[in-house]
Enzyme design. Structure first.
Site, mmCIF file in Angstrom:
data_model
loop_
_atom_site.group_PDB
_atom_site.id
_atom_site.type_symbol
_atom_site.label_atom_id
_atom_site.label_comp_id
_atom_site.label_asym_id
_atom_site.label_seq_id
_atom_site.Cartn_x
_atom_site.Cartn_y
_atom_site.Cartn_z
ATOM 1 N N ASP A 20 -54.979 -49.817 11.272
ATOM 2 C CA ASP A 20 -54.993 -48.809 10.418
ATOM 3 C C ASP A 20 -55.015 -47.519 11.376
ATOM 4 O O ASP A 20 -55.871 -47.803 12.583
ATOM 5 C CB ASP A 20 -56.041 -48.815 9.452
ATOM 6 C CG ASP A 20 -55.896 -47.595 8.497
ATOM 7 O OD1 ASP A 20 -54.890 -47.120 8.209
ATOM 8 O OD2 ASP A 20 -56.819 -47.064 7.902
ATOM 9 N N GLY A 21 -54.489 -46.359 11.157
ATOM 10 C CA GLY A 21 -54.784 -45.159 11.986
ATOM 11 C C GLY A 21 -53.696 -44.669 12.853
ATOM 12 O O GLY A 21 -53.652 -43.701 13.345
ATOM 13 N N ARG A 24 -52.759 -41.051 11.566
ATOM 14 C CA ARG A 24 -53.568 -39.808 12.057
ATOM 15 C C ARG A 24 -53.467 -39.791 13.612
ATOM 16 O O ARG A 24 -53.630 -38.617 14.056
ATOM 17 C CB ARG A 24 -55.336 -40.363 11.753
ATOM 18 C CG ARG A 24 -55.504 -39.925 10.057
ATOM 19 C CD ARG A 24 -56.770 -40.497 9.678
ATOM 20 N NE ARG A 24 -56.397 -41.904 9.537
ATOM 21 C CZ ARG A 24 -57.205 -42.814 9.232
ATOM 22 N NH1 ARG A 24 -58.726 -42.469 9.530
ATOM 23 N NH2 ARG A 24 -57.070 -44.163 9.102
ATOM 24 N N HIS A 37 -46.699 -44.975 14.470
ATOM 25 C CA HIS A 37 -46.326 -46.274 14.168
ATOM 26 C C HIS A 37 -45.681 -46.971 15.693
ATOM 27 O O HIS A 37 -46.051 -48.060 15.755
ATOM 28 C CB HIS A 37 -45.460 -46.432 13.231
ATOM 29 C CG HIS A 37 -46.021 -45.997 11.757
ATOM 30 N ND1 HIS A 37 -47.255 -46.443 11.270
ATOM 31 C CD2 HIS A 37 -45.756 -45.102 11.122
ATOM 32 C CE1 HIS A 37 -47.509 -46.114 10.146
ATOM 33 N NE2 HIS A 37 -46.562 -45.130 9.724
ATOM 34 N N SER A 65 -48.278 -53.106 3.265
ATOM 35 C CA SER A 65 -49.023 -53.604 2.199
ATOM 36 C C SER A 65 -48.065 -53.406 1.122
ATOM 37 O O SER A 65 -47.192 -52.380 1.267
ATOM 38 C CB SER A 65 -50.304 -52.852 1.819
ATOM 39 O OG SER A 65 -50.135 -51.504 1.364
ATOM 40 N N TRP A 69 -45.200 -48.990 -0.058
ATOM 41 C CA TRP A 69 -44.081 -48.621 -0.406
ATOM 42 C C TRP A 69 -43.888 -47.110 -1.408
ATOM 43 O O TRP A 69 -43.073 -46.602 -1.587
ATOM 44 C CB TRP A 69 -43.424 -49.627 -1.639
ATOM 45 C CG TRP A 69 -42.863 -50.814 -0.994
ATOM 46 C CD1 TRP A 69 -43.451 -52.087 -1.079
ATOM 47 C CD2 TRP A 69 -41.498 -51.118 -0.186
ATOM 48 N NE1 TRP A 69 -42.813 -53.076 -0.676
ATOM 49 C CE2 TRP A 69 -41.642 -52.471 -0.053
ATOM 50 C CE3 TRP A 69 -40.627 -50.346 0.106
ATOM 51 C CZ2 TRP A 69 -40.854 -53.211 0.526
ATOM 52 C CZ3 TRP A 69 -39.646 -51.191 0.668
ATOM 53 C CH2 TRP A 69 -39.764 -52.421 1.145
ATOM 54 N N LEU A 131 -52.276 -70.237 19.623
ATOM 55 C CA LEU A 131 -52.647 -69.268 18.515
ATOM 56 C C LEU A 131 -51.554 -69.225 17.458
ATOM 57 O O LEU A 131 -50.479 -69.490 17.662
ATOM 58 C CB LEU A 131 -52.696 -67.693 19.178
ATOM 59 C CG LEU A 131 -52.942 -66.808 18.161
ATOM 60 C CD1 LEU A 131 -54.480 -66.640 17.964
ATOM 61 C CD2 LEU A 131 -52.614 -65.359 18.783
#
Ligand code: IPE
Ligand code: IPE
Ligand code: MG
Length: 248
Positions: A20-21, A24, A37, A65, A69, A131
Site C-alpha cells: 500500500d501507498g 500517496r 504504481h 482487491s 474496482w 519460494l
C-alpha cells in the site's frame, strides 16, 4: 545470503504483504497515481529476492482487491496492465530463483488475456521447489469465504457430502489456495492500520506489523525490520505459555 541479524531469529514461514501507498507516493511528488504504481511494481521483486535469499518458504502479496474496482477506470486498467506486464517480465527471474507462482482471488472475473498470463506463468513455474509466491489479485477476504461456502453447499446439494463434513479443517480446502499455511506475519506498509479485507480467514492468528514507509520505497531493510519485530512477539494461540504460567 542471509544477513547475520537473521541468525537465531524465529523466522516466519509465511509472510503476507499489503502493498500500500503507491498513490500517496505519487501525489507527494505531484505525479499521476499510476506513476506510483509503476514505482511500487519495482519494490515487489526486491522483497521476493530477499525472501528467496532468506529461505522464507511462502510470500503472499496483495496486488488488487475486489474493492479496488471502485477506482477510476484509467487507474484500474493501468494497474492490471502493469501487473500482467510485470509477471511476463519477471518470469526469467522467477525461474532462475526457483520461485513457484500461485494466484488467489476471483481470477475468472479478470480480463481473458490477464487470466492467460497468470496461467502461463503458473505453468512455467509449477515444478519449482523454492519460494511459493502467492499473487493475491481481484481478492476480497469476505468474497473468498462466500465463494468457499458456496462451493461446499453445491457439493452438499449434489448429495456428495453431508453438512456435518464441514469443519475448520475441511473448510480450508475450499479456499482459493488450499495447502498454503496461514500467514505468520502480515505486513502493511503505507501507514494505514487496517486489514482492508485481506485474508480474513487465514489471518486469525497472524502477527500484524504496520510500517510507515510507502510501498514504492520499500526494500530489504524494511522487511528485515518487520521480521525482527515479529521475532520478538510471543504467539500464544489462545493458550498460556511457560512464561505466563510462572509465578506472578
Ligand atoms: C496500493 O496503493 C496499490 C493498490 C491498491 C492497487 P494505493 O493505490 O492504495 O496507494 P494509496 O493508499 O492511495 O497511497
Ligand atoms: C488494500 O489497499 C489493497 C491493496 C493493497 C491491493 P487499499 O488502498 O485498497 O485499502 P483502503 O482502501 O485504504 O482500505
Ligand atoms: Mg491504499
Amino acid at each position: 545470503m542471509s544477513p547475520a541479524e537473521l541468525n537465531g531469529l524465529d523466522l516466519p514461514q509465511h509472510i503476507a504483504i499489503i502493498m500500500d501507498g503507491n498513490g500517496r507516493w505519487a501525489q507527494q511528488r505531484g505525479l499521476p497515481r499510476l506513476q506510483g504504481h509503476y514505482e511500487g511494481r519495482k519494490a515487489t521483486p526486491r522483497v521476493v529476492e530477499a525472501c528467496v535469499n532468506w529461505k522464507i518458504p511462502f510470500l503472499s502479496v496483495y496486488a488488487f482487491s475486489v474493492e479496488n474496482w471502485r477506482r477510476p477506470l484509467e487507474e484500474v486498467e493501468g494497474v492490471l496492465d502493469l501487473i500482467a506486464a510485470a509477471m511476463e517480465e519477471e518470469l526469467d527471474d522467477l525461474l532462475q530463483n526457483d520461485v513457484r507462482l500461485v494466484a488467489s482471488g476471483r481470477l475468472g472475473e479478470l480480463p481473458e488475456e490477464f487470466q492467460e498470463v497468470i496461467a502461463r506463468v503458473q505453468r512455467r513455474t509449477a515444478a519449482n521447489q523454492g519460494l511459493v509466491l502467492n499473487l493475491i489479485i481481484n481478492y476480497g477476504g469476505r468474497a473468498e469465504i462466500v465463494d468457499a461456502a458456496r462451493r461446499f453447499a453445491q457439493r452438499v446439494q449434489a448429495g456428495e457430502l453431508s453438512p456435518d463434513a464441514l469443519t475448520e479443517q475441511t473448510f480450508q480446502e475450499y479456499l482459493y489456495t488450499p495447502g498454503l499455511p496461514d500467514p505468520d506475519l502480515v505486513i502493511r506498509p503505507g501507514g494505514e492500520q487496517r486489514l482492508s479485507n485481506f485474508l480474513l480467514w487465514e489471518t486469525a492468528y497472524s502477527e500484524l506489523v504496520y510500517q510507515d514507509v510507502l510501498w514504492p520505497d520499500y526494500d530489504e531493510e524494511h522487511l528485515l525490520e518487520a521480521i525482527r519485530e515479529y521475532s520478538h512477539r510471543q504467539r500464544r494461540f489462545g493458550a498460556v505459555t511457560d512464561t505466563d504460567a510462572g509465578d506472578g
